[in-house]
Design a protein around this motif. Sequence first.
Motif, PDB file in Angstrom:
ATOM      1  N   ARG A  28      -9.804  30.810  37.228  1.00 22.36           N
ATOM      2  CA  ARG A  28      -8.937  29.661  37.510  1.00 22.36           C
ATOM      3  C   ARG A  28      -7.654  29.777  36.677  1.00 22.36           C
ATOM      4  O   ARG A  28      -6.546  29.605  37.178  1.00 22.36           O
ATOM      5  CB  ARG A  28      -9.706  28.381  37.136  1.00 22.36           C
ATOM      6  N   ASP A  29      -7.816  30.110  35.393  1.00 17.47           N
ATOM      7  CA  ASP A  29      -6.658  30.234  34.500  1.00 17.47           C
ATOM      8  C   ASP A  29      -5.790  31.434  34.869  1.00 17.47           C
ATOM      9  O   ASP A  29      -4.567  31.368  34.813  1.00 17.47           O
ATOM     10  CB  ASP A  29      -7.120  30.372  33.041  1.00 17.47           C
ATOM     11  N   VAL A  30      -6.425  32.550  35.201  1.00 18.36           N
ATOM     12  CA  VAL A  30      -5.670  33.777  35.488  1.00 18.36           C
ATOM     13  C   VAL A  30      -4.921  33.655  36.816  1.00 18.36           C
ATOM     14  O   VAL A  30      -3.761  34.046  36.928  1.00 18.36           O
ATOM     15  CB  VAL A  30      -6.615  35.004  35.501  1.00 18.36           C
ATOM     16  N   ALA A  60      -6.639  43.600  33.155  1.00 16.02           N
ATOM     17  CA  ALA A  60      -6.884  43.905  31.747  1.00 16.02           C
ATOM     18  C   ALA A  60      -6.947  42.612  30.926  1.00 16.02           C
ATOM     19  O   ALA A  60      -7.830  42.438  30.085  1.00 16.02           O
ATOM     20  CB  ALA A  60      -5.775  44.814  31.213  1.00 16.02           C
ATOM     21  N   ASP A  61      -6.032  41.698  31.202  1.00 18.34           N
ATOM     22  CA  ASP A  61      -6.032  40.416  30.486  1.00 18.34           C
ATOM     23  C   ASP A  61      -7.309  39.635  30.789  1.00 18.34           C
ATOM     24  O   ASP A  61      -7.867  38.967  29.920  1.00 18.34           O
ATOM     25  CB  ASP A  61      -4.811  39.575  30.886  1.00 18.34           C
ATOM     26  N   LEU A  63     -10.290  40.888  31.577  1.00 18.60           N
ATOM     27  CA  LEU A  63     -11.417  41.476  30.853  1.00 18.60           C
ATOM     28  C   LEU A  63     -11.361  41.109  29.372  1.00 18.60           C
ATOM     29  O   LEU A  63     -12.380  40.830  28.746  1.00 18.60           O
ATOM     30  CB  LEU A  63     -11.419  43.005  31.022  1.00 18.60           C
ATOM     31  N   THR A  64     -10.149  41.105  28.823  1.00 16.42           N
ATOM     32  CA  THR A  64      -9.997  40.771  27.412  1.00 16.42           C
ATOM     33  C   THR A  64     -10.369  39.303  27.168  1.00 16.42           C
ATOM     34  O   THR A  64     -11.008  38.972  26.167  1.00 16.42           O
ATOM     35  CB  THR A  64      -8.549  41.064  26.965  1.00 16.42           C
ATOM     36  N   GLU A  65      -9.989  38.444  28.094  1.00 20.14           N
ATOM     37  CA  GLU A  65     -10.359  37.036  27.971  1.00 20.14           C
ATOM     38  C   GLU A  65     -11.877  36.860  28.102  1.00 20.14           C
ATOM     39  O   GLU A  65     -12.473  36.028  27.403  1.00 20.14           O
ATOM     40  CB  GLU A  65      -9.622  36.211  29.035  1.00 20.14           C
ATOM     41  N   GLU A  67     -14.046  39.019  27.104  1.00 25.71           N
ATOM     42  CA  GLU A  67     -14.582  39.439  25.802  1.00 25.71           C
ATOM     43  C   GLU A  67     -14.504  38.287  24.804  1.00 25.71           C
ATOM     44  O   GLU A  67     -15.455  38.033  24.066  1.00 25.71           O
ATOM     45  CB  GLU A  67     -13.775  40.626  25.255  1.00 25.71           C
ATOM     46  N   ASP A  68     -13.365  37.600  24.811  1.00 25.42           N
ATOM     47  CA  ASP A  68     -13.174  36.515  23.841  1.00 25.42           C
ATOM     48  C   ASP A  68     -14.097  35.338  24.134  1.00 25.42           C
ATOM     49  O   ASP A  68     -14.730  34.798  23.229  1.00 25.42           O
ATOM     50  CB  ASP A  68     -11.716  36.048  23.852  1.00 25.42           C
ATOM     51  N   ARG A  69     -14.161  34.931  25.399  1.00 24.60           N
ATOM     52  CA  ARG A  69     -14.931  33.712  25.696  1.00 24.60           C
ATOM     53  C   ARG A  69     -16.434  33.939  25.685  1.00 24.60           C
ATOM     54  O   ARG A  69     -17.190  33.029  25.395  1.00 24.60           O
ATOM     55  CB  ARG A  69     -14.492  33.119  27.037  1.00 24.60           C
ATOM     56  N   ILE A  74     -16.440  44.841  26.037  1.00 22.34           N
ATOM     57  CA  ILE A  74     -16.602  45.577  27.287  1.00 22.34           C
ATOM     58  C   ILE A  74     -16.007  46.962  27.096  1.00 22.34           C
ATOM     59  O   ILE A  74     -14.799  47.098  26.889  1.00 22.34           O
ATOM     60  CB  ILE A  74     -15.912  44.840  28.454  1.00 22.34           C
TER      61      ILE A  74
ATOM     62  N   SER B 135      -5.209  44.686  25.401  1.00 23.34           N
ATOM     63  CA  SER B 135      -5.007  44.441  26.835  1.00 23.34           C
ATOM     64  C   SER B 135      -4.044  45.451  27.448  1.00 23.34           C
ATOM     65  O   SER B 135      -4.219  45.884  28.585  1.00 23.34           O
ATOM     66  CB  SER B 135      -4.441  43.034  27.058  1.00 23.34           C
ATOM     67  N   ARG B 138      -5.790  48.697  27.928  1.00 21.24           N
ATOM     68  CA  ARG B 138      -6.763  48.532  29.012  1.00 21.24           C
ATOM     69  C   ARG B 138      -6.066  48.587  30.377  1.00 21.24           C
ATOM     70  O   ARG B 138      -6.581  49.185  31.319  1.00 21.24           O
ATOM     71  CB  ARG B 138      -7.471  47.200  28.803  1.00 21.24           C
ATOM     72  N   ALA B 139      -4.880  47.983  30.461  1.00 17.45           N
ATOM     73  CA  ALA B 139      -4.125  48.014  31.719  1.00 17.45           C
ATOM     74  C   ALA B 139      -3.799  49.460  32.096  1.00 17.45           C
ATOM     75  O   ALA B 139      -3.874  49.851  33.255  1.00 17.45           O
ATOM     76  CB  ALA B 139      -2.847  47.191  31.591  1.00 17.45           C
ATOM     77  N   ILE B 142      -6.932  51.208  33.384  1.00 17.73           N
ATOM     78  CA  ILE B 142      -7.246  50.793  34.762  1.00 17.73           C
ATOM     79  C   ILE B 142      -6.273  51.420  35.758  1.00 17.73           C
ATOM     80  O   ILE B 142      -6.677  51.948  36.795  1.00 17.73           O
ATOM     81  CB  ILE B 142      -7.217  49.247  34.876  1.00 17.73           C
ATOM     82  N   ARG B 203      -3.902  24.935  30.661  1.00 13.75           N
ATOM     83  CA  ARG B 203      -4.407  26.309  30.682  1.00 13.75           C
ATOM     84  C   ARG B 203      -3.415  27.243  30.020  1.00 13.75           C
ATOM     85  O   ARG B 203      -2.210  27.114  30.223  1.00 13.75           O
ATOM     86  CB  ARG B 203      -4.594  26.746  32.125  1.00 13.75           C
ATOM     87  N   LEU B 207      -2.183  33.754  30.252  1.00 10.71           N
ATOM     88  CA  LEU B 207      -3.245  34.337  31.076  1.00 10.71           C
ATOM     89  C   LEU B 207      -2.861  34.437  32.544  1.00 10.71           C
ATOM     90  O   LEU B 207      -3.468  35.190  33.294  1.00 10.71           O
ATOM     91  CB  LEU B 207      -4.508  33.472  30.980  1.00 10.71           C
ATOM     92  N   ARG B 208      -1.876  33.671  32.961  1.00  8.06           N
ATOM     93  CA  ARG B 208      -1.545  33.627  34.381  1.00  8.06           C
ATOM     94  C   ARG B 208      -1.002  34.969  34.873  1.00  8.06           C
ATOM     95  O   ARG B 208      -0.095  35.529  34.273  1.00  8.06           O
ATOM     96  CB  ARG B 208      -0.504  32.535  34.658  1.00  8.06           C
ATOM     97  N   ALA B 209      -1.585  35.453  35.970  1.00  4.04           N
ATOM     98  CA  ALA B 209      -1.135  36.722  36.537  1.00  4.04           C
ATOM     99  C   ALA B 209       0.313  36.612  37.002  1.00  4.04           C
ATOM    100  O   ALA B 209       1.110  37.533  36.839  1.00  4.04           O
ATOM    101  CB  ALA B 209      -2.047  37.134  37.690  1.00  4.04           C
TER     102      ALA B 209
END
Lengths: 101, 233
Positions: A28-30, A60-61, A63-65, A67-69, A74, B135, B138-139, B142, B203, B207-209
């Motif tokens: 939802r946040d992403v 990537a963000d 997956l990192t989130e 990990e945190d939550r 991972i 991150s 990681r990007a 991927i 939020r 984090l927002r894409a």
Amino acid sequence: MTAQVSPQSDETGPARSKIDSTLRAILRDVLGLSEERAAELTPDSGLFGHLPELDSQAVADLLTEMEDRFDIIIEDDEVDGDHLETYGGLLALAEAKTVTS
Amino acid sequence: MTTPLKFIEWPSPTVDGGTRNEAALAFDGGRAMRLLVIPPLFEEANKLRHLLVEALRRLDASGIDSFMPDLPGCNESRAHLAEQTLDGWRTATAEAAGHFRASAVLTVRGGALLRPTGLPGWDYAPQDGPKVLRSMMRARIISTKEAGHPETREEIEAKGRTEGIALAGWQIGPEMFAALETAELPPPETGVIVLDQETIGGRPLWLRAEPDFDAAQADALAAVIAIAMRDSA
């Protein structure tokens, strides 16, 4: 501090429903989804490769989130395309990691 | 009364001991309450810029001047990002604090790594160096996997430390890479408060894409800062 233990919890990790709701909250946040839209995600809902805004940095963000939550690590070789392609794949990754960690 | 938003230039120190004009976004009414804003690093700076500018507009209406300098190599800067170092950025933000006569500092996310000492203020959702890199690496893992020529984290780290590397489109030089790998958040300082997302509400926009904006978060961020700066003025 009071511990609230839900009936489904066991010593292997948080209840599956909790993992599911946390993962929906992260998506939802992403993706900027409404609560309703996030609740409508099904195991087949397409993610990486299906949503143009979900590029490699956004994944990537994400997956990192996770990990945190979930307080997990991972590893890079634990993530394959199937995990990222659908909501069900991502949920399976989250469940596998939270049970083993 | 409000002050117009202006883009101004200021002499930012360079690694060779000289200066180079860099841009700063400023609400400068010559007032006593003056906030220096150190933005997040790399992509998060883009994702949070709208929020920060709107928060600064609100602070202006509350009688507070603000200055958000570009980090050398970023935004309008004519310097090469690949040549920048974390220490160079620290020197630049410390100079900016003096140049703009800041009375308080707001750092955001990885910007906390560049906090000048001796000034009160806020670290909004601070992030240490390893998390900034995590991150971004990681990007790259991927995207190289997707492109059919996968790279391992070890390969990326080795390249980053020796020759520098492009992570998510950002050219990070070897010194910057190595420094970020171990950069810890500055120790707690009197008068510096950590703001978490719960305080701001909503939020997390980093984090927002797709970059997004939330007026309620701008209201909350400005309110926290304005109340504290007025109380201490």
